[in-house]
Each structure stands twice: as structure tokens, then as C-alpha cells.
Scaffold this motif. Structure first.
Motif, PDB file in Angstrom:
ATOM      1  N   ALA A  58       0.831  -1.206   0.000  1.00 45.95           N
ATOM      2  CA  ALA A  58       0.000   0.000   0.000  1.00 45.95           C
ATOM      3  C   ALA A  58       0.867   1.259   0.000  1.00 45.95           C
ATOM      4  O   ALA A  58       0.627   2.195  -0.779  1.00 45.95           O
ATOM      5  N   VAL A  59       1.874   1.285   0.861  1.00 44.57           N
ATOM      6  CA  VAL A  59       2.773   2.445   0.913  1.00 44.57           C
ATOM      7  C   VAL A  59       3.520   2.593  -0.406  1.00 44.57           C
ATOM      8  O   VAL A  59       3.644   3.701  -0.947  1.00 44.57           O
ATOM      9  N   SER A  60       3.998   1.476  -0.935  1.00 39.36           N
ATOM     10  CA  SER A  60       4.746   1.515  -2.199  1.00 39.36           C
ATOM     11  C   SER A  60       3.886   2.023  -3.338  1.00 39.36           C
ATOM     12  O   SER A  60       4.313   2.882  -4.114  1.00 39.36           O
ATOM     13  N   ILE A  61       2.704   1.489  -3.453  1.00 36.31           N
ATOM     14  CA  ILE A  61       1.801   1.902  -4.523  1.00 36.31           C
ATOM     15  C   ILE A  61       1.467   3.372  -4.382  1.00 36.31           C
ATOM     16  O   ILE A  61       1.432   4.110  -5.358  1.00 36.31           O
ATOM     17  N   PHE A  62       1.229   3.786  -3.183  1.00 36.68           N
ATOM     18  CA  PHE A  62       0.782   5.153  -2.950  1.00 36.68           C
ATOM     19  C   PHE A  62       1.900   6.183  -3.135  1.00 36.68           C
ATOM     20  O   PHE A  62       1.680   7.238  -3.674  1.00 36.68           O
ATOM     21  N   SER A  63       3.111   5.855  -2.706  1.00 40.55           N
ATOM     22  CA  SER A  63       4.138   6.896  -2.685  1.00 40.55           C
ATOM     23  C   SER A  63       5.439   6.591  -3.416  1.00 40.55           C
ATOM     24  O   SER A  63       6.189   7.499  -3.705  1.00 40.55           O
ATOM     25  N   LEU A  64       5.729   5.345  -3.700  1.00 37.07           N
ATOM     26  CA  LEU A  64       7.036   5.021  -4.275  1.00 37.07           C
ATOM     27  C   LEU A  64       6.939   4.317  -5.631  1.00 37.07           C
ATOM     28  O   LEU A  64       7.768   3.476  -5.960  1.00 37.07           O
ATOM     29  N   TYR A 135      -9.807   5.489  -6.065  1.00 39.69           N
ATOM     30  CA  TYR A 135      -9.557   6.175  -4.799  1.00 39.69           C
ATOM     31  C   TYR A 135      -8.137   6.724  -4.774  1.00 39.69           C
ATOM     32  O   TYR A 135      -7.197   6.066  -5.190  1.00 39.69           O
ATOM     33  N   LYS A 136      -8.011   7.918  -4.237  1.00 42.61           N
ATOM     34  CA  LYS A 136      -6.688   8.546  -4.110  1.00 42.61           C
ATOM     35  C   LYS A 136      -6.290   8.714  -2.649  1.00 42.61           C
ATOM     36  O   LYS A 136      -5.222   9.222  -2.350  1.00 42.61           O
ATOM     37  N   SER A 137      -7.120   8.275  -1.733  1.00 37.66           N
ATOM     38  CA  SER A 137      -6.854   8.397  -0.307  1.00 37.66           C
ATOM     39  C   SER A 137      -5.965   7.243   0.161  1.00 37.66           C
ATOM     40  O   SER A 137      -6.250   6.074  -0.121  1.00 37.66           O
ATOM     41  N   PHE A 138      -4.913   7.575   0.900  1.00 37.82           N
ATOM     42  CA  PHE A 138      -4.040   6.534   1.432  1.00 37.82           C
ATOM     43  C   PHE A 138      -4.798   5.612   2.372  1.00 37.82           C
ATOM     44  O   PHE A 138      -4.581   4.404   2.369  1.00 37.82           O
ATOM     45  N   LEU A 139      -5.697   6.160   3.176  1.00 34.19           N
ATOM     46  CA  LEU A 139      -6.459   5.346   4.116  1.00 34.19           C
ATOM     47  C   LEU A 139      -7.267   4.268   3.382  1.00 34.19           C
ATOM     48  O   LEU A 139      -7.277   3.103   3.801  1.00 34.19           O
ATOM     49  N   VAL A 140      -7.901   4.616   2.299  1.00 39.24           N
ATOM     50  CA  VAL A 140      -8.691   3.641   1.538  1.00 39.24           C
ATOM     51  C   VAL A 140      -7.775   2.588   0.924  1.00 39.24           C
ATOM     52  O   VAL A 140      -8.064   1.383   0.983  1.00 39.24           O
ATOM     53  N   VAL A 141      -6.664   3.016   0.357  1.00 40.17           N
ATOM     54  CA  VAL A 141      -5.707   2.069  -0.223  1.00 40.17           C
ATOM     55  C   VAL A 141      -5.202   1.120   0.860  1.00 40.17           C
ATOM     56  O   VAL A 141      -5.127  -0.104   0.660  1.00 40.17           O
ATOM     57  N   PHE A 142      -4.883   1.657   2.016  1.00 43.02           N
ATOM     58  CA  PHE A 142      -4.394   0.848   3.134  1.00 43.02           C
ATOM     59  C   PHE A 142      -5.461  -0.139   3.608  1.00 43.02           C
ATOM     60  O   PHE A 142      -5.164  -1.301   3.898  1.00 43.02           O
ATOM     61  N   LEU A 143      -6.715   0.285   3.680  1.00 41.15           N
ATOM     62  CA  LEU A 143      -7.801  -0.607   4.097  1.00 41.15           C
ATOM     63  C   LEU A 143      -7.988  -1.751   3.098  1.00 41.15           C
ATOM     64  O   LEU A 143      -8.237  -2.895   3.495  1.00 41.15           O
TER      65      LEU A 143
END
Length: 195
Positions: A58-64, A135-143
């Protein structure tokens, strides 16, 4: 997110989680040899590792995203080597082997998930194909990553249950079973490298 996308995500996640992979095969083999009581630390390590790896996805997809491909390429070979090592140990083990007791540690199952390229690809594909377009929210991606890990944990528990059901059969035919498990792990490693 449309209901069709959620259904597609769910079908993809369930099919991917229940197919044989290093964690599922190790859980099956450990349950067949040692049972739940002796193997529970290893199983817990597999489950916790699954959640941590999906959080990393999730972190990788979202930020890296730009750094992800080189990391995955390296992990592919490290993971294949580890899976081959695991296959060799499975093929050499027996129900009375004292060496196989070393595999029952929490950290063995936990670390397996860090080189289990199948669950990285599972998480990355599910998140990029079904979640990030909507979705562009990290919280949703993490969930969603936690949902993937939960589905994966349930699938591994199913493999554990399968090992419990066939434990007596394993004791009688462990050599054949170990060869089949080692060959399946070898196929996992080969498919990782040639993708």
C-alpha cells in the motif's frame, strides 16, 4: 467504486489467495507433519508477515511507484532462491526429523512472506488495478491492503485445515507428498523468475 469493480476485486483476491504459493504450501506441509499446536508460531508468522507485506504494498503503490520495479526485480530472484531452499528442506524432511522443528519459529513464517513474490504481485496488482483508479486516499488504499491480507490469511488457514485432514495420509506417504510439495515450490520459483 462500482459494485462490478468490487465484485471483480473480490473474485481476483479470493482466487489469488487460495492458489498454491510458498506460504500456503509451507502451512500445509507444517500442519501435515507437526499439527496445529507445534506449528502455530509458524502460522502466526505467516499471517503477520502477510499483513506487513500488504502494508508495504500500500505504501509503495501510494508513494514510491517509480522505485517499485527495481525492488520487485531484485526480490524476484531472492524469493526464488529462498523458495528453492525451502523446497530442498521439505524434500529432505520426514515426520520424525528433528531438523524440521527449526522451521516452526514465528520468524521463519514471517520472513517467508518478505520474499514471497506472489503476495507482492497479488497486492500490487489488486491495488493498482482495482483500487487506485477509483480512490486517491491513502487510508482507503491501506484498508484494501488489509482486506487483501485478511483474504490471504483465510486462504492459508484453509491450507492448514487441509493439512490437518490429511495428516494421517501424510504419515504413511510422506516421501511422495514431500516430493510433490517440493516440485510445486520449484514451479513457484520458476514462474517468478520467468515472468
Amino acid at each position: 467504486m462500482e459494485i462490478q469493480v468490487i465484485l471483480s476485486f473480490s473474485v481476483y483476491a479470493i482466487i489469488n489467495a487460495f492458489t498454491p504459493g510458498p506460504g500456503n504450501l509451507l502451512a500445509l506441509n507444517t500442519m501435515s507433519i507437526h499439527g496445529w499446536k507445534k506449528g502455530k508460531k509458524l502460522f502466526l508468522g505467516i499471517f503477520v508477515g502477510y499483513y506487513v507485506v500488504q502494508a508495504i504494498c500500500a505504501v509503495s503503490i501510494f508513494s514510491l511507484n517509480q522505485f517499485l520495479n527495481p525492488i520487485m526485480e531484485t526480490l524476484k530472484y531472492v524469493g526464488a532462491a529462498y523458495i528453492i531452499w525451502l523446497a530442498i528442506h521439505i524434500i529432505r524432511s520426514s515426520p520424525t526429523s528433528t531438523k524440521s522443528k527449526n522451521k516452526l519459529l514465528f520468524w521463519f513464517g514471517f520472513l517467508l512472506q518478505f520474499v514471497n513474490i506472489k503476495i507482492y504481485l497479488f497486492g500490487i496488482t489488486a491495488l493498482t488495478g482495482y483500487v487506485m483508479p477509483y480512490y486517491k486516499s491513502f487510508l482507503v488504499v491501506f484498508l484494501f491492503a488489509l482486506a487483501i491480507a485478511t483474504i490471504g490469511t483465510i486462504a492459508t488457514l484453509a491450507w492448514v485445515a487441509f493439512g490437518a485432514v490429511f495428516q494421517n495420509v501424510y504419515m504413511k506417504h510422506f516421501r511422495i507428498f514431500n516430493i510433490i510439495m517440493a516440485l510445486l515450490l520449484g514451479e513457484c520459483a520458476l514462474s517468478m523468475v520467468i515472468q
